[in-house]
Motif scaffolding. Structure first.
Motif, PDB file in Angstrom:
ATOM      1  N   ILE A 115       0.489  -1.568  -0.407  1.00 39.10           N
ATOM      2  CA  ILE A 115      -0.248  -0.544   0.607  1.00 39.10           C
ATOM      3  C   ILE A 115       0.809   1.033  -0.222  1.00 39.10           C
ATOM      4  N   ARG A 116       2.140   1.219   0.754  1.00 43.34           N
ATOM      5  CA  ARG A 116       2.919   2.576   0.750  1.00 43.34           C
ATOM      6  C   ARG A 116       3.208   2.910   0.068  1.00 43.34           C
ATOM      7  N   PHE A 117       3.699   1.829  -1.490  1.00 35.77           N
ATOM      8  CA  PHE A 117       4.237   1.905  -2.903  1.00 35.77           C
ATOM      9  C   PHE A 117       3.033   2.245  -3.394  1.00 35.77           C
ATOM     10  N   LEU A 118       1.687   1.243  -3.710  1.00 37.29           N
ATOM     11  CA  LEU A 118       0.768   2.650  -4.143  1.00 37.29           C
ATOM     12  C   LEU A 118       0.791   4.068  -4.607  1.00 37.29           C
ATOM     13  N   ARG A 119       0.449   4.633  -3.401  1.00 36.33           N
ATOM     14  CA  ARG A 119       0.713   5.562  -3.247  1.00 36.33           C
ATOM     15  C   ARG A 119       1.629   5.809  -3.419  1.00 36.33           C
ATOM     16  N   ASN A 120       2.570   5.966  -3.368  1.00 40.55           N
ATOM     17  CA  ASN A 120       4.282   6.696  -3.774  1.00 40.55           C
ATOM     18  C   ASN A 120       4.059   6.277  -5.314  1.00 40.55           C
ATOM     19  N   GLU A 121       3.690   5.333  -5.503  1.00 43.97           N
ATOM     20  CA  GLU A 121       3.712   5.337  -7.131  1.00 43.97           C
ATOM     21  C   GLU A 121       2.641   6.127  -7.899  1.00 43.97           C
ATOM     22  N   TRP A 122       1.167   6.158  -7.369  1.00 42.67           N
ATOM     23  CA  TRP A 122       0.312   6.627  -8.241  1.00 42.67           C
ATOM     24  C   TRP A 122       0.389   8.445  -7.600  1.00 42.67           C
ATOM     25  N   GLY A 123       1.011   8.283  -6.878  1.00 42.48           N
ATOM     26  CA  GLY A 123       1.296   9.887  -5.579  1.00 42.48           C
ATOM     27  C   GLY A 123       2.114  10.526  -6.633  1.00 42.48           C
ATOM     28  N   HIS A 124       2.605   9.966  -6.898  1.00 43.93           N
ATOM     29  CA  HIS A 124       4.205  10.472  -8.205  1.00 43.93           C
ATOM     30  C   HIS A 124       4.035  10.459  -9.475  1.00 43.93           C
ATOM     31  N   SER A 125       3.072  10.541 -10.381  1.00 42.93           N
ATOM     32  CA  SER A 125       2.758  10.061 -11.707  1.00 42.93           C
ATOM     33  C   SER A 125       2.298  11.168 -11.985  1.00 42.93           C
ATOM     34  N   THR A 126       3.316  11.329 -13.226  1.00 42.72           N
ATOM     35  CA  THR A 126       2.520  12.452 -14.391  1.00 42.72           C
ATOM     36  C   THR A 126       1.838  12.178 -15.233  1.00 42.72           C
ATOM     37  N   ASP A 127       1.353  10.794 -15.699  1.00 39.37           N
ATOM     38  CA  ASP A 127      -0.153  10.524 -16.312  1.00 39.37           C
ATOM     39  C   ASP A 127      -1.506  10.388 -15.657  1.00 39.37           C
ATOM     40  N   LEU A 128      -2.452  10.698 -15.274  1.00 39.13           N
ATOM     41  CA  LEU A 128      -3.550  11.459 -15.103  1.00 39.13           C
ATOM     42  C   LEU A 128      -4.244  10.324 -15.762  1.00 39.13           C
ATOM     43  N   SER A 129      -3.992   9.250 -16.302  1.00 41.17           N
ATOM     44  CA  SER A 129      -5.357   8.578 -17.565  1.00 41.17           C
ATOM     45  C   SER A 129      -4.093   7.416 -17.195  1.00 41.17           C
ATOM     46  N   LEU A 130      -5.440   6.101 -17.353  1.00 40.35           N
ATOM     47  CA  LEU A 130      -5.247   5.064 -17.018  1.00 40.35           C
ATOM     48  C   LEU A 130      -5.905   3.886 -18.222  1.00 40.35           C
ATOM     49  N   THR A 131      -5.311   3.605 -19.468  1.00 40.61           N
ATOM     50  CA  THR A 131      -6.266   2.440 -19.949  1.00 40.61           C
ATOM     51  C   THR A 131      -6.571   1.217 -19.678  1.00 40.61           C
ATOM     52  N   GLU A 132      -7.675   0.814 -19.885  1.00 47.18           N
ATOM     53  CA  GLU A 132      -8.919   0.014 -19.759  1.00 47.18           C
ATOM     54  C   GLU A 132      -7.850  -1.850 -18.848  1.00 47.18           C
ATOM     55  N   PRO A 133      -6.836  -2.174 -19.987  1.00 46.57           N
ATOM     56  CA  PRO A 133      -6.277  -2.834 -19.213  1.00 46.57           C
ATOM     57  C   PRO A 133      -5.383  -2.847 -18.557  1.00 46.57           C
ATOM     58  N   ASP A 134      -4.822  -1.519 -18.010  1.00 48.26           N
ATOM     59  CA  ASP A 134      -3.558  -1.444 -17.156  1.00 48.26           C
ATOM     60  C   ASP A 134      -5.034  -1.275 -16.058  1.00 48.26           C
ATOM     61  N   PHE A 135      -5.614   0.103 -15.997  1.00 43.93           N
ATOM     62  CA  PHE A 135      -6.967  -0.297 -14.989  1.00 43.93           C
ATOM     63  C   PHE A 135      -7.419  -1.243 -14.325  1.00 43.93           C
ATOM     64  N   GLU A 136      -7.833  -2.692 -14.692  1.00 41.04           N
ATOM     65  CA  GLU A 136      -7.682  -3.966 -15.274  1.00 41.04           C
ATOM     66  C   GLU A 136      -6.997  -4.603 -13.783  1.00 41.04           C
ATOM     67  N   ARG A 137      -5.826  -4.472 -14.122  1.00 43.30           N
ATOM     68  CA  ARG A 137      -4.642  -5.066 -13.411  1.00 43.30           C
ATOM     69  C   ARG A 137      -4.520  -4.763 -12.351  1.00 43.30           C
ATOM     70  N   ASN A 138      -4.519  -3.103 -12.909  1.00 42.29           N
ATOM     71  CA  ASN A 138      -4.136  -2.574 -11.067  1.00 42.29           C
ATOM     72  C   ASN A 138      -4.912  -2.570 -10.357  1.00 42.29           C
ATOM     73  N   TRP A 139      -6.425  -2.369 -10.656  1.00 36.28           N
ATOM     74  CA  TRP A 139      -7.849  -2.663  -9.588  1.00 36.28           C
ATOM     75  C   TRP A 139      -7.287  -4.278  -9.535  1.00 36.28           C
ATOM     76  N   LYS A 140      -7.228  -5.105  -9.426  1.00 35.76           N
ATOM     77  CA  LYS A 140      -6.716  -6.085  -9.168  1.00 35.76           C
ATOM     78  C   LYS A 140      -6.085  -6.457  -7.907  1.00 35.76           C
ATOM     79  N   ASN A 141      -4.930  -5.800  -8.694  1.00 35.27           N
ATOM     80  CA  ASN A 141      -3.335  -6.181  -7.670  1.00 35.27           C
ATOM     81  C   ASN A 141      -4.484  -5.081  -5.944  1.00 35.27           C
ATOM     82  N   ILE A 142      -4.792  -4.059  -5.965  1.00 38.47           N
ATOM     83  CA  ILE A 142      -5.712  -3.672  -5.245  1.00 38.47           C
ATOM     84  C   ILE A 142      -6.421  -4.322  -3.977  1.00 38.47           C
ATOM     85  N   PHE A 143      -7.365  -4.877  -4.850  1.00 41.04           N
ATOM     86  CA  PHE A 143      -7.994  -5.901  -4.369  1.00 41.04           C
ATOM     87  C   PHE A 143      -7.424  -6.717  -3.308  1.00 41.04           C
TER      88      PHE A 143
END
Length: 221
Positions: A115-143
């Motif tokens: 969770i700490r790495f998630l917060r750091n990764e997304w909190g420092h992101s410069t690309d504020l969009s996410l494709t559907e496949p990437d979203f599904e992959r990341n959402w599954k990881n979070i879940f």
């Protein structure tokens, strides 16, 4: 930032859902872990003991005050992680605190770390969009992370259910901007605190090497 960056495209909405998941269920499940691990009075004592051995404060004065107040609901992910790591008796995962755990590691510390790495990764992101496949992959990881932590807590599936709703709930442009900004503001706060610590260290060094001036001496810069 211009609102045009947060128009309700599928990709920006995906990013905003990730932000909501991290700031909401991920943060809340960590608060529950902290609640299970240590009581507010114990936490205050353990933090005091830990800070006695620190040459420079690893947390801000505001964060120390939050701990003293004992209201876990006010703690953000960064503070919760610090407290779980340094004031609780949670064994580090095999790769050690502060490093990415093995993907197959389901231990408590591994999921706290994730969770700490998630917060750091997304909190420092410069690309504020996410494709559907990437979203599904990341959402599954979070879940999966939240599921494992709720399994550790031995409680109901409150945060897993919240994630299921977040994944499909309606999000308007204003709410997209709000959650993205909440996530990204963490980077600025971290940079400000890091710069402050560096300035304090420089002042300390200057004071240590600067000779004392006799009474009445005028110093010219």
């Amino acid at each position: 930032m211009a609102l045009s960056k947060y128009e309700s495209t599928r990709e920006t909405t995906n990013f905003a859902r990730i932000a909501r998941a991290i700031l909401g269920p991920c943060a809340d499940v960590l608060r529950d872990v902290l609640t299970k691990e240590i009581s507010p009075p114990e936490l205050k004592r353990e933090l005091h003991k830990y800070l006695l051995n620190c040459k420079t404060p690893p947390i801000s004065q505001k964060q120390k005050q939050l701990v003293n107040n004992g209201d876990y609901s006010k703690f953000d992910i960064s503070l919760i992680y610090f407290l779980l790591r340094n004031t609780c008796s949670i064994p580090p995962h095999p790769k050690g605190w502060g490093t990415p755990p093995d993907p197959s590691d389901k231990s408590l510390s591994a999921n706290v770390e994730r969770i700490r790495f998630l917060r750091n990764e997304w909190g420092h992101s410069t690309d504020l969009s996410l494709t559907e496949p990437d979203f599904e992959r990341n959402w599954k990881n979070i879940f999966e992370i939240v599921k494992d932590l709720e399994g550790y807590l031995g409680t109901a599936t409150v945060y897993q259910d919240a994630l299921k709703k977040l994944k499909i709930c309606c999000m308007d442009p204003d709410s997209i901007e709000l959650y993205i900004q909440k996530l990204l503001i963490v980077e600025q706060l971290e940079n400000d605190f890091t710069n402050l610590k560096e300035e304090v260290e420089q002042i300390k060094k200057h004071v240590m090497v600067e000779p004392a001036c006799p009474m009445g001496t005028v110093i010219y810069n």
